[in-house]
Design an enzyme around this catalytic site. Structure first.
Site, PDB file in Angstrom:
ATOM      1  N   ARG A 232     -31.271  77.375 -10.763  1.00 47.96           N
ATOM      2  CA  ARG A 232     -29.947  77.763 -10.276  1.00 47.96           C
ATOM      3  C   ARG A 232     -28.873  77.244 -11.216  1.00 47.96           C
ATOM      4  O   ARG A 232     -28.926  76.106 -11.690  1.00 47.96           O
ATOM      5  CB  ARG A 232     -29.715  77.206  -8.868  1.00 47.96           C
ATOM      6  N   ASP A 256     -31.291  81.069 -17.776  1.00 48.12           N
ATOM      7  CA  ASP A 256     -31.480  82.302 -17.024  1.00 48.12           C
ATOM      8  C   ASP A 256     -30.638  82.303 -15.749  1.00 48.12           C
ATOM      9  O   ASP A 256     -30.677  83.259 -14.987  1.00 48.12           O
ATOM     10  CB  ASP A 256     -32.970  82.463 -16.671  1.00 48.12           C
ATOM     11  N   GLU A 261     -22.535  84.307 -10.821  1.00 57.14           N
ATOM     12  CA  GLU A 261     -23.332  85.441 -11.266  1.00 57.14           C
ATOM     13  C   GLU A 261     -22.871  86.727 -10.587  1.00 57.14           C
ATOM     14  O   GLU A 261     -22.653  86.722  -9.378  1.00 57.14           O
ATOM     15  CB  GLU A 261     -24.816  85.197 -10.964  1.00 57.14           C
ATOM     16  N   HIS A 280     -30.555  86.099 -15.265  1.00 56.83           N
ATOM     17  CA  HIS A 280     -31.279  85.701 -14.061  1.00 56.83           C
ATOM     18  C   HIS A 280     -32.383  86.702 -13.722  1.00 56.83           C
ATOM     19  O   HIS A 280     -32.489  87.194 -12.588  1.00 56.83           O
ATOM     20  CB  HIS A 280     -30.332  85.528 -12.870  1.00 56.83           C
ATOM     21  N   ILE A 281     -33.231  86.960 -14.719  1.00 59.67           N
ATOM     22  CA  ILE A 281     -34.310  87.933 -14.531  1.00 59.67           C
ATOM     23  C   ILE A 281     -35.685  87.277 -14.600  1.00 59.67           C
ATOM     24  O   ILE A 281     -36.700  87.976 -14.708  1.00 59.67           O
ATOM     25  CB  ILE A 281     -34.220  89.079 -15.570  1.00 59.67           C
ATOM     26  N   GLY A 282     -35.730  85.939 -14.505  1.00 52.94           N
ATOM     27  CA  GLY A 282     -37.014  85.262 -14.579  1.00 52.94           C
ATOM     28  C   GLY A 282     -38.019  85.772 -13.565  1.00 52.94           C
ATOM     29  O   GLY A 282     -39.200  85.921 -13.861  1.00 52.94           O
TER      30      GLY A 282
END
Length: 306
Positions: A232, A256, A261, A280-282
Site C-alpha cells: 500500500r 506498485d 491512486e 498497482h497491477i501486481g
C-alpha cells in the site's frame, strides 16, 4: 426488475467463474472508475445484500444506503479501503480474498527488484537509442545480499521463497506471522533497517504503520538501499523517499502502490531514472482475476448463508 437479492460490484466486471457461483443473485456493476456518490446512489437504488469491492472505498454513507447489507467482500487481500469500524458497528461482515493473488503480487515484487538491481529499464532505453554500455555499466548481484521483508503473510512468504532461491539472506518483521520458514530470520525493525541491502513491503496499511518508511527510518538504512513496495502506498512518506533517492541514501525504488491512486499528474516520482513505477497491477493477472473473484464470491456466500 429481478426479485433476486443484489450483489453490488465496485467495478465493471467480475470473472465468469465468480458470476457462476452467484447465480442466485442479481449482479450490479458500478463501472470502471466508480465514484463515491455513484456507489451511494446504486446502494440506495438496489439495497444490496453484499458488496464486492474491487475499486474505490466503502464508507459509512454507502453502508447506510443499503439496509440489507450483510457483507463487504474485498476482491483482493487489503481491506484498508473499507471502513471496518463502521461495518462492525452496523453488524456487517468484512472479508478478504486472502492469498488469492499471492503468486501474482510476489512475482511483481520480484520483477521490480530485478529491474532495480539490473537497471533493466534504463539499459533498454539506452539500447533503443543506439547505445552499447557494456564497458561502463555494472549491475548489482543479489546473491549474498540481505533482504528485509515487512509483512510475512501469503505474499511475503512467497516472495521470501523467491529471495531465498536467489541465495539472499532473508530477514523478516511481522508480529503476527505464523509458520515462518526456517530460511527467514525474524527480527525487529531496527535490525532490519541497519542490515538490509533491500527492503520489500508486504503488510496491510494500518494506522500504526502508516508512513513506516519515512525520513527517520530511511536515515537508519544502509546507503544505497533498494526499496520495493507492492503493498500500500500509505506505507511510504513519498516526499521523504524522493529526498532519500536524490541524496543517494536510496539507490533505487520499485513501486506498485502510491499514497493517492491513480496518482495525480504531475507527480513527484515522474521522470526519475531511479524510480521504477507500475500502476498497482501486481495482483492483476488473468489467473489472479479469477482467483480473487471466486474467493470474493465464496466469501459472500459463506457469510449470507451463515
Amino acid at each position: 426488475m429481478s426479485n433476486k437479492p443484489v450483489i453490488l460490484v465496485t467495478a465493471a466486471d467480475l470473472a465468469p467463474q465468480a458470476i457462476a457461483l452467484l447465480n442466485e443473485y442479481e449482479i450490479v456493476y458500478a463501472g470502471k472508475t466508480p465514484q463515491h456518490d455513484e456507489v451511494v446512489a446504486l446502494a440506495k437504488q438496489h439495497n444490496p445484500t453484499g458488496i464486492i469491492v474491487r475499486y474505490g472505498s466503502v464508507t459509512p454513507e454507502i453502508m447506510d444506503a443499503a439496509p440489507a447489507l450483510k457483507v463487504i467482500s474485498k476482491h483482493g487481500s487489503g481491506t484498508d479501503t473499507i471502513d471496518k469500524s463502521a461495518a462492525n458497528e452496523r453488524g456487517i461482515a468484512v472479508t478478504a480474498a486472502i492469498g488469492a493473488n499471492a503468486a501474482a503480487v510476489a512475482e511483481q515484487a520480484l520483477a521490480l527488484l530485478l529491474a532495480c538491481a539490473k537497471s533493466t529499464v534504463e539499459l533498454n532505453e539506452r539500447m533503443h537509442e543506439g547505445f552499447w554500455d557494456k564497458a561502463t555499466h555494472k549491475s548489482l548481484e543479489l546473491r549474498g545480499r540481505t533482504i528485509g521483508l515487512i509483512g510475512l503473510g501469503a505474499i511475503g512468504q512467497r516472495f521470501a521463497r523467491m529471495a531465498d532461491a536467489l541465495e539472499m539472506r532473508v530477514l523478516g518483521f511481522d508480529p503476527y506471522a505464523k509458520n515462518v520458514p526456517d530460511y527467514v530470520e525474524l527480527t525487529e525493525l531496527d535490525t532490519l533497517w541497519k542490515e538490509c541491502d533491500v527492503i520489500s513491503l508486504h503488510c496491510p496499511l494500518t494506522p500504526e504503520n502508516k508512513n513506516i518508511i519515512n525520513e527517520d527510518s530511511l536515515a537508519k538504512c544502509k546507503k544505497g538501499l533498494i526499496l520495493v513496495n507492492t503493498a500500500r502506498g500509505g506505507l511510504i512518506d513519498e516526499q521523504a523517499l524522493l529526498t532519500a533517492i536524490n541524496s543517494g541514501q536510496v539507490a533505487m525504488a520499485g513501486l506498485d502502490s502510491f499514497a493517492i491512486e491513480p496518482f495525480k499528474v504531475p507527480h513527484i516520482f515522474q521522470h526519475h531514472k531511479n524510480l521504477i513505477l507500475s500502476p498497482h497491477i501486481g495482483g492483476v493477472t488473468g489467473d489472479a482475476y479469477i482467483n480473487m473473484g471466486v474467493a470474493a464470491a465464496k466469501n459472500v456466500l459463506a457469510t449470507v448463508s451463515a
